[in-house]
Design a protein around this motif. Structure first.
Motif, PDB file in Angstrom:
ATOM      1  N   SER A   8       1.860  -4.180   3.648  1.00 15.34           N
ATOM      2  CA  SER A   8       3.098  -3.443   3.873  1.00 15.34           C
ATOM      3  C   SER A   8       2.919  -2.028   3.343  1.00 15.34           C
ATOM      4  CB  SER A   8       4.279  -4.112   3.167  1.00 15.34           C
ATOM      5  OG  SER A   8       4.620  -5.326   3.813  1.00 15.34           O
ATOM      6  N   LEU A   9       3.494  -1.056   4.041  1.00 13.59           N
ATOM      7  CA  LEU A   9       3.342   0.343   3.659  1.00 13.59           C
ATOM      8  C   LEU A   9       4.604   0.879   2.996  1.00 13.59           C
ATOM      9  CD1 LEU A   9       1.588   1.804   6.842  1.00 13.59           C
ATOM     10  CD2 LEU A   9       0.553   1.364   4.609  1.00 13.59           C
ATOM     11  N   ALA A  10       4.403   1.764   2.044  1.00  8.97           N
ATOM     12  CA  ALA A  10       5.483   2.529   1.434  1.00  8.97           C
ATOM     13  C   ALA A  10       5.013   3.970   1.339  1.00  8.97           C
ATOM     14  CB  ALA A  10       5.832   1.990   0.053  1.00  8.97           C
ATOM     15  N   LEU A  11       5.875   4.906   1.715  1.00  9.54           N
ATOM     16  CA  LEU A  11       5.472   6.308   1.772  1.00  9.54           C
ATOM     17  C   LEU A  11       5.835   7.095   0.522  1.00  9.54           C
ATOM     18  CD1 LEU A  11       6.477   7.124   5.480  1.00  9.54           C
ATOM     19  CD2 LEU A  11       4.304   6.251   4.598  1.00  9.54           C
ATOM     20  N   SER A  12       6.591   6.482  -0.378  1.00  9.66           N
ATOM     21  CA  SER A  12       7.022   7.196  -1.584  1.00  9.66           C
ATOM     22  C   SER A  12       7.207   6.229  -2.740  1.00  9.66           C
ATOM     23  CB  SER A  12       8.339   7.932  -1.316  1.00  9.66           C
ATOM     24  OG  SER A  12       9.388   6.992  -1.093  1.00  9.66           O
ATOM     25  N   TRP A  58       0.859  -1.185   0.000  1.00 11.59           N
ATOM     26  CA  TRP A  58       0.000   0.000   0.000  1.00 11.59           C
ATOM     27  C   TRP A  58       0.893   1.233   0.000  1.00 11.59           C
ATOM     28  CZ3 TRP A  58      -5.485  -0.789   1.498  1.00 11.59           C
ATOM     29  CH2 TRP A  58      -6.251   0.364   1.278  1.00 11.59           C
ATOM     30  N   VAL A  59       0.809   2.022  -1.055  1.00 14.09           N
ATOM     31  CA  VAL A  59       1.676   3.188  -1.223  1.00 14.09           C
ATOM     32  C   VAL A  59       0.868   4.458  -0.973  1.00 14.09           C
ATOM     33  CG1 VAL A  59       3.338   4.343  -2.720  1.00 14.09           C
ATOM     34  CG2 VAL A  59       2.899   1.880  -3.000  1.00 14.09           C
ATOM     35  N   ASP A  60       1.247   5.204   0.067  1.00 13.88           N
ATOM     36  CA  ASP A  60       0.538   6.435   0.414  1.00 13.88           C
ATOM     37  C   ASP A  60       1.413   7.229   1.376  1.00 13.88           C
ATOM     38  OD1 ASP A  60      -1.276   8.415   1.426  1.00 13.88           O
ATOM     39  OD2 ASP A  60      -2.941   7.145   0.807  1.00 13.88           O
ATOM     40  N   ASP A  61       1.610   8.514   1.097  1.00  5.19           N
ATOM     41  CA  ASP A  61       2.445   9.321   1.979  1.00  5.19           C
ATOM     42  C   ASP A  61       1.681   9.806   3.218  1.00  5.19           C
ATOM     43  OD1 ASP A  61       0.825  11.007   0.558  1.00  5.19           O
ATOM     44  OD2 ASP A  61       2.336  12.565   0.250  1.00  5.19           O
ATOM     45  N   CYS A  62       0.375   9.530   3.267  1.00  3.80           N
ATOM     46  CA  CYS A  62      -0.441   9.837   4.453  1.00  3.80           C
ATOM     47  C   CYS A  62      -1.219   8.578   4.849  1.00  3.80           C
ATOM     48  CB  CYS A  62      -1.394  10.994   4.172  1.00  3.80           C
ATOM     49  SG  CYS A  62      -0.582  12.557   3.803  1.00  3.80           S
ATOM     50  N   PRO A  63      -0.546   7.568   5.350  1.00  5.50           N
ATOM     51  CA  PRO A  63      -1.208   6.280   5.638  1.00  5.50           C
ATOM     52  C   PRO A  63      -2.305   6.387   6.686  1.00  5.50           C
ATOM     53  CG  PRO A  63       0.998   6.339   6.569  1.00  5.50           C
ATOM     54  CD  PRO A  63       0.877   7.543   5.688  1.00  5.50           C
ATOM     55  N   GLU A  64      -2.292   7.462   7.475  1.00  4.72           N
ATOM     56  CA  GLU A  64      -3.348   7.624   8.476  1.00  4.72           C
ATOM     57  C   GLU A  64      -4.710   7.863   7.827  1.00  4.72           C
ATOM     58  OE1 GLU A  64      -1.368  11.638   7.804  1.00  4.72           O
ATOM     59  OE2 GLU A  64      -0.737   9.559   8.102  1.00  4.72           O
TER      60      GLU A  64
END
Length: 254
Positions: free
Chosen positions: A165-169, A142-148
Motif C-alpha cells: 500500500s502506498l502513502a504519499l505523506s 510504502w511511504v514515498d511522495d514520488c512512488p514512480e
C-alpha cells in the motif's frame, strides 16, 4: 528402435527440460563419442593417441570447474519451469528477479547485480512456502511522495507474494496505520514536508506505541546513516534495492 536406444531417447527428453539436464546430456554424448573413437585407436601410434588421452583427462576437470561456477554465480538459470511445483512459481521467480535487477541498476552495476539478485530471490522463494508467508500475504506500507521512483522495487516485493500500500505523506501514513496493521513500513527520507521526514514519521509512530518494523530507503547510504536509523528505532537504512529486499524478507520471515 531397440530398447537401449529407446531408453536413451526417453532419458534425453527428460534431461533436455532444463539447462542442468542439457549439460549432463552433453557430457554423456561427448563420452559416448570418445568411447567409439577409442575403439578404432589400435592402429594409431602413441603420438596420435595423445590428444584423445589428454582430452579424456582434462575434460571432466573442465566440466567440474564450469559447473561449480554456474552453481555459485547463476544458480537460478539451471532450472526450467518443470522443476517448480507450478509454472506460476517459475513466472513469479523470473518477475521478481527482473524487477529487482532493474531496481539495482540505479545504484549498482548490472553485471555484478544480476547474479546476486537471482540468488536472493530464489532463496526467498524457497523460504516463503515453508514459513507460510505466501498464503498470509503480509501487508507492507510504502511511504514515498514520488512512488514512480521505486516501481521496480515494489514489483519485486509483489512478485514474491506481498501486498503493498502506498502513502504519499507522513499524515497519510499515520492515518493508514490507525485503520489497519502492517507487517512492515518502508519510508523514504526527504519529502516535500521536510528533508528528514522519514525520521519524523518514525518518531510519531514510536510515540504512539507502534512497534511495526521500519526501514529507510533513501538516496544516500553510509555507516553513520545506518547507525542513526537504528538509534532512532528503525530496523535499517539503505539505498540498495538488494539490501532493502534482503532486510525486509529477513524481518518478514522472522
Amino acid at each position: 528402435m531397440t530398447k537401449p536406444l529407446a531408453d536413451f531417447s526417453r532419458a534425453a527428453q527428460g534431461l533436455s527440460r532444463n539447462p542442468l539436464g542439457i549439460i549432463a546430456l552433453f557430457i554423456v554424448l561427448v563420452y559416448g563419442f570418445a568411447a567409439l573413437v577409442t575403439g578404432f585407436t589400435d592402429s594409431l601410434s602413441t603420438t596420435e593417441k595423445a590428444p584423445l588421452i589428454y582430452f579424456l583427462v582434462i575434460f571432466p576437470v573442465l566440466v567440474l570447474g564450469i559447473f561449480a561456477w554456474l552453481v555459485s554465480m547463476h544458480s537460478t538459470k539451471l532450472f526450467g519451469p518443470g522443476d517448480f511445483k507450478s509454472e506460476d512459481n517459475f513466472v513469479k521467480l523470473m518477475s521478481a528477479t527482473a524487477s529487482l535487477t532493474l531496481a539495482s541498476v540505479k545504484t549498482e552495476d548490472l553485471a555484478t547485480a544480476a547474479p546476486d539478485v537471482q540468488s536472493i530471490v530464489r532463496s526467498v522463494q524457497d523460504a516463503l512456502p515453508a514459513q507460510g508467508v505466501a498464503a498470509a500475504r503480509p501487508h507492507v506500507l510504502w511511504v514515498d511522495d514520488c512512488p514512480e521512483n521505486n516501481v521496480n522495487e515494489r514489483r519485486a516485493f509483489e512478485a514474491v507474494g506481498l501486498q503493498i500500500s502506498l502513502a504519499l505523506s507522513t499524515d497519510e501514513a499515520l492515518a493508514r496505520t490507525e485503520s489497519q496493521s502492517f507487517a512492515l513500513i518502508i519510508s523514504d527520507m526527504g519529502r516535500r514536508e521536510g528533508p528528514r521526514e522519514g525520521y519524523v514519521l518514525l518518531e510519531k509512530l514510536r510515540e504512539r506505541g507502534s512497534t511495526t518494523p521500519f526501514l529507510i530507503y533513501a538516496s544516500a547510504d553510509s555507516q553513520e546513516l545506518r547507525a542513526e536509523a537504528r538509534r532512532r528505532g528503525a530496523q535499517g537504512s539503505t539505498n540498495s534495492a538488494q539490501v532493502l529486499f534482503q532486510t525486509a524478507m529477513r524481518i518478514l520471515l522472522g
